[in-house]
Write an enzyme that holds these catalytic residues in place. Structure first.
Site, PDB file in Angstrom:
ATOM      1  N   CYS A  44       0.848  -1.187   0.000  1.00  0.00           N
ATOM      2  CA  CYS A  44       0.000   0.000   0.000  1.00  0.00           C
ATOM      3  C   CYS A  44       0.881   1.233   0.000  1.00  0.00           C
ATOM      4  CB  CYS A  44      -0.878   0.019   1.245  1.00  0.00           C
ATOM      5  SG  CYS A  44      -1.877  -1.469   1.414  1.00  0.00           S
ATOM      6  N   ARG A  95       1.657   1.372  -6.071  1.00  0.00           N
ATOM      7  CA  ARG A  95       1.729   0.446  -4.943  1.00  0.00           C
ATOM      8  C   ARG A  95       0.401  -0.255  -4.675  1.00  0.00           C
ATOM      9  NH1 ARG A  95       6.425   1.724  -1.808  1.00  0.00           N
ATOM     10  NH2 ARG A  95       5.576   0.609  -0.039  1.00  0.00           N
ATOM     11  N   TRP A 123      -3.687  -1.844  -1.447  1.00  0.00           N
ATOM     12  CA  TRP A 123      -3.605  -3.078  -2.203  1.00  0.00           C
ATOM     13  C   TRP A 123      -4.100  -4.152  -1.230  1.00  0.00           C
ATOM     14  CZ3 TRP A 123      -1.013  -7.755  -2.281  1.00  0.00           C
ATOM     15  CH2 TRP A 123      -1.148  -8.434  -3.495  1.00  0.00           C
ATOM     16  N   ASN A 127       0.644   0.135   5.967  1.00  0.00           N
ATOM     17  CA  ASN A 127       1.138  -0.719   4.891  1.00  0.00           C
ATOM     18  C   ASN A 127       1.827  -1.911   5.555  1.00  0.00           C
ATOM     19  OD1 ASN A 127       2.283  -1.801   2.548  1.00  0.00           O
ATOM     20  ND2 ASN A 127       4.090  -0.482   2.716  1.00  0.00           N
ATOM     21  N   GLY A 128       1.419  -3.135   5.209  1.00  0.00           N
ATOM     22  CA  GLY A 128       2.060  -4.316   5.797  1.00  0.00           C
ATOM     23  C   GLY A 128       1.023  -5.301   6.292  1.00  0.00           C
ATOM     24  N   GLU A 181      22.328 -21.431  -3.882  1.00  0.00           N
ATOM     25  CA  GLU A 181      22.094 -19.999  -4.088  1.00  0.00           C
ATOM     26  C   GLU A 181      23.126 -19.164  -3.316  1.00  0.00           C
ATOM     27  OE1 GLU A 181      20.652 -18.076  -5.949  1.00  0.00           O
ATOM     28  OE2 GLU A 181      20.200 -16.218  -4.907  1.00  0.00           O
ATOM     29  N   LYS A 202      25.611 -16.504  -5.040  1.00  0.00           N
ATOM     30  CA  LYS A 202      25.685 -15.091  -4.642  1.00  0.00           C
ATOM     31  C   LYS A 202      27.132 -14.696  -4.373  1.00  0.00           C
ATOM     32  CE  LYS A 202      22.734 -13.817  -5.684  1.00  0.00           C
ATOM     33  NZ  LYS A 202      21.539 -14.435  -6.208  1.00  0.00           N
ATOM     34  N   GLU A 211      29.194 -14.514  -7.628  1.00  0.00           N
ATOM     35  CA  GLU A 211      28.807 -13.401  -8.502  1.00  0.00           C
ATOM     36  C   GLU A 211      29.404 -12.069  -8.086  1.00  0.00           C
ATOM     37  OE1 GLU A 211      24.379 -13.744  -8.336  1.00  0.00           O
ATOM     38  OE2 GLU A 211      24.548 -13.286 -10.470  1.00  0.00           O
ATOM     39  N   HIS A 251      31.262 -38.065  -0.452  1.00  0.00           N
ATOM     40  CA  HIS A 251      31.442 -38.766  -1.727  1.00  0.00           C
ATOM     41  C   HIS A 251      32.403 -38.032  -2.648  1.00  0.00           C
ATOM     42  CE1 HIS A 251      28.385 -41.634  -0.642  1.00  0.00           C
ATOM     43  NE2 HIS A 251      27.605 -40.625  -0.277  1.00  0.00           N
ATOM     44  N   LYS A 270      22.088  -8.085 -16.048  1.00  0.00           N
ATOM     45  CA  LYS A 270      20.892  -8.336 -15.245  1.00  0.00           C
ATOM     46  C   LYS A 270      19.943  -9.277 -15.974  1.00  0.00           C
ATOM     47  CE  LYS A 270      18.167  -7.777 -11.752  1.00  0.00           C
ATOM     48  NZ  LYS A 270      18.530  -8.647 -10.617  1.00  0.00           N
TER      49      LYS A 270
HETATM   50  O1  M6R Z   1      15.664 -12.787 -15.114  1.00  0.00           O
HETATM   51  P1  M6R Z   1      15.839 -14.237 -14.732  1.00  0.00           P
HETATM   52  O2  M6R Z   1      15.324 -14.551 -13.378  1.00  0.00           O
HETATM   53  O3  M6R Z   1      15.295 -15.171 -15.766  1.00  0.00           O
HETATM   54  O4  M6R Z   1      17.406 -14.439 -14.692  1.00  0.00           O
HETATM   55  C1  M6R Z   1      17.937 -15.702 -14.455  1.00  0.00           C
HETATM   56  C2  M6R Z   1      19.402 -15.600 -14.090  1.00  0.00           C
HETATM   57  O5  M6R Z   1      20.132 -14.991 -15.110  1.00  0.00           O
HETATM   58  C3  M6R Z   1      19.606 -14.813 -12.791  1.00  0.00           C
HETATM   59  O6  M6R Z   1      18.900 -15.389 -11.736  1.00  0.00           O
HETATM   60  C4  M6R Z   1      21.088 -14.764 -12.411  1.00  0.00           C
HETATM   61  O7  M6R Z   1      21.539 -16.027 -12.050  1.00  0.00           O
HETATM   62  C5  M6R Z   1      21.281 -13.729 -11.304  1.00  0.00           C
HETATM   63  N1  M6R Z   1      22.357 -12.847 -11.633  1.00  0.00           N
HETATM   64  C6  M6R Z   1      21.531 -14.359  -9.993  1.00  0.00           C
HETATM   65  O8  M6R Z   1      21.850 -13.450  -8.999  1.00  0.00           O
END
Ligand code: M6R
Length: 607
Positions: free
Chosen positions: A2, A27, A74, A98-99, A479, A483, A486, A502, A602
């Site tokens: 909201c 929002r 919302w 909001n929340g 994940e 992270k 990256e 293993h 991105k």
């Molecule tokens: O836009 P998408 O979610 O389809 O993108 C998929 C991947 O390219 C994305 O998750 C990528 O691995 C990120 N940089 C992870 O942080």
């Protein structure tokens, strides 16, 4: 989600509130409302539907007064009707919220017993009655607001207007953002800087647990401990507020801290908190009672799908296959006769995921997109969609989009469980309640920031890092490793904890930190054995666990990152926050480019 605006001003408030609400309509636009003080009395106008309806209402029945609050809704708890529209008010106070107030039911019952009459189905209305209760007991507005806020559980941003209080406006933040705009003899509250941008360029962002007590000429901030606090004043020129980092150094950090809000927004999109049931939009022929499902994505989106695989199998008993889009599309996959495909993507434009979607459509499989960017290609081409409501994600490393994907997929798992008769109403209520607690638990998990920052300082010197997890936390380990790779460029690998012996155990030495994602759940003892194997070989353990887990891990860990105790169902969402912070601070200590790491984009729109 909201939108909130508050104005302690010197000019007619109603038109200014509407002007701010126009900027906040993104929002939510299920309903809108404003309240002002006319001769010290609270007066409200509210209307279901878009802001234009409120404008019509105000044209017919104008509101005077130079101080007021406004809201675009919302809907979460209660239908988008005028009665459920904010502000909610008594004769003494009006609030916009909001929340999600998690403990609204017991509070509501308590207040009804004390004689309060409720006029809406919302969770928010309890805030107005609770503050009124303290005002009735003789507390002044500031004390009544503080006392009420202390009793609220959940995530919230609130603005409060007091009858007879021409020189006071109070805001409170926990989990949902709230900004204070500093004017010249005027003060403002807004759910973001954009809300107050028509009136001022000087903005302070409240931090978790802050309460702001505003007068025309002063802004007092009290922190979560009730101590007076200073918050940095940001100066925005033109439309800069829309893409600003607020109090944060990087977009990634801002986006990590937005997660109580973005998960709350996504969860409440699919959950009827009142009935404790999941409500899915029209899925255009996607049969949730299907015999099997496939989940496709890339990178972080793929890992969200891997968590969902555990959920769908455990909750709904449906066989699930997950794959990386670039592998799936070239391996001539076979489908069950009665199956559906789920395509997970933040951008909705990832070339491999899109190609996999098209392949499935050519093969007559019904497709469901879990996508963050509305009207993106995957969004448009899928048969049906479950939007994730993370908002724009600027940091290249995905954080809030991931937990929004998990939020939507968790709701989907419950819906599939119900459609297949795998869970009854009682179990659905239990799961929905757990989901509704998640935004608050993520906010709690983020409190470990100082410890994580210190551990990251050490981690930033590592050359290789291993991540371990079991069950639905195996993808969280994957994940976590992604992270770290990256944004810090440190080599990291995620493994299923039981797989360590293993092969990967050969990598263990005192120079290779091992991050273990280990909530104290049914698999904890097994993971503890794996930790002992690492410890016996001189490995350094960084264990993310809760208090019960920490007690058992004892001193075999070099470091423990404490997470809140939570229902195992939602633990993957909650444990995402510390693994993101660990990667973030490691990169900060290494001095790498957090928001735009080398070689990455991105959105990957090429094969
Ligand atoms: O836009 P998408 O979610 O389809 O993108 C998929 C991947 O390219 C994305 O998750 C990528 O691995 C990120 N940089 C992870 O942080």
């Amino acid at each position: 989600m909201c939108g909130i605006i508050g104005i302690l001003g010197n000019a007619p408030a109603a038109p200014r509130l509407v002007e701010a609400l126009r900027r906040l309509e993104y929002r939510g636009y299920d309903s809108a409302g404003v309240a002002t003080l006319e001769g010290g009395q609270i007066r409200r106008r509210r209307a279901a539907g878009k802001l234009a309806n409120l404008e019509r209402e105000l044209a017919e029945r104008p509101l005077a007064g130079s101080t007021g609050i406004g809201h675009t809704r919302w809907a979460t708890h209660g239908a988008p009707t005028t009665d459920n529209a904010h502000p909610h008010a008594s004769e003494k106070v009006a609030i916009v919220h909001n929340g999600i107030i998690e403990n609204f039911r017991p509070l509501r019952e308590e207040l009804i017993r004390a004689g309060h009459k409720f006029a809406s189905e919302t969770d928010s209305e309890v805030i107005a009655h609770l503050i009124t209760d303290y005002l009735d007991k003789g507390k002044p507005p500031e004390d009544a607001a503080i006392a009420a806020v202390r009793r609220l559980e959940g995530a919230f941003g609130i603005a409060m207007l007091f009858a007879g209080g021409d020189d006071i406006l109070i805001g409170a933040r926990k989990g949902s953002p709230l900004a204070v705009g500093l004017g010249d003899g005027e003060m403002y509250l807004g759910s973001d800087a954009i809300a107050v941008s028509p009136f001022t360029t000087r903005v302070m962002f409240l931090e978790e647990g802050d309460i702001a007590v505003l007068t025309h000429n002063s802004a007092k901030i009290l922190d979560a401990g009730g101590q007076a606090a200073e918050r940095q004043v940001h100066v925005f020129a033109g439309g800069a507020a829309a893409v600003e980092k607020g109090n944060h150094r990087h977009f990634m950090q801002k986006e990590i801290y937005e997660q109580p809000e973005t998960t709350g927004r996504t969860i409440t999109r699919y959950v009827n908190a009142y009935d404790e049931r999941v409500e899915m939009p029209d899925l255009d022929g996607v049969d949730l009672a299907a015999d099997s499902a496939i989940i496709i994505g890339c990178g972080t989106a793929h890992y969200a799908g891997r968590v969902a695989e555990y959920w769908l199998e455990q909750i709904a008993g449906v066989p699930v296959e997950t794959d990386i889009a670039s592998e799936f599309r070239y391996r001539k996959p076979a489908f069950g006769k009665n199956s559906f495909g789920v395509f997970v993507s933040q951008s909705g434009e990832t070339a491999d995921t899109l190609a996999a979607l098209r392949y499935c459509k050519e093969n007559k499989l019904k497709t469901l997109a879990v996508v963050n960017v509305p009207e993106s290609t995957i969004w448009r081409e899928a048969d049906a969609r479950l939007p994730t409501l993370a908002g724009p994600e600027i940091g290249v490393a995905s954080t809030k989009a991931f937990t929004a994907q998990l939020s939507a997929l968790a709701a989907l798992a419950i819906a599939v469980g119900r459609a297949r008769g795998a869970i009854d109403a009682k179990e659905e209520s239990r799961l929905v309640r757990a989901l509704m607690e998640t935004p608050r638990l993520i906010a709690d998990a983020l409190h470990a920031e100082p410890e994580i920052d210190a551990i990251a300082q050490e981690l930033s010197h590592a050359r290789d890092v291993l991540y371990l997890g079991r069950g639905a936390h195996y993808p969280i380990a994957l994940e976590g490793a992604l992270k770290l790779k990256e944004i810090s460029y440190i080599h990291a690998e995620g493994y299923a904890a039981g797989e360590l012996k293993h092969g990967p155990i050969a990598l263990i030495d005192e120079a290779t930190p091992v991050v273990v994602v280990a909530p104290h759940d049914a698999l904890f003892e097994k993971t503890l054995s794996n930790m002992q194997e690492v410890n016996a070989r001189g490995g350094r353990l960084i264990v993310i666990t809760d208090a019960a887990g920490a007690a058992e891990v004892g001193d075999i860990a070099s470091h423990i990152i404490l997470a809140p105790a939570c229902d195992p169902f939602v633990a993957p969402l909650v444990y995402s926050a510390p693994i993101q912070l660990l990667a973030y601070f490691t990169a900060v200590h290494k001095g790498t480019d957090v928001d735009q790491p080398r070689n990455l984009a991105k959105s990957v729109t090429v094969e």
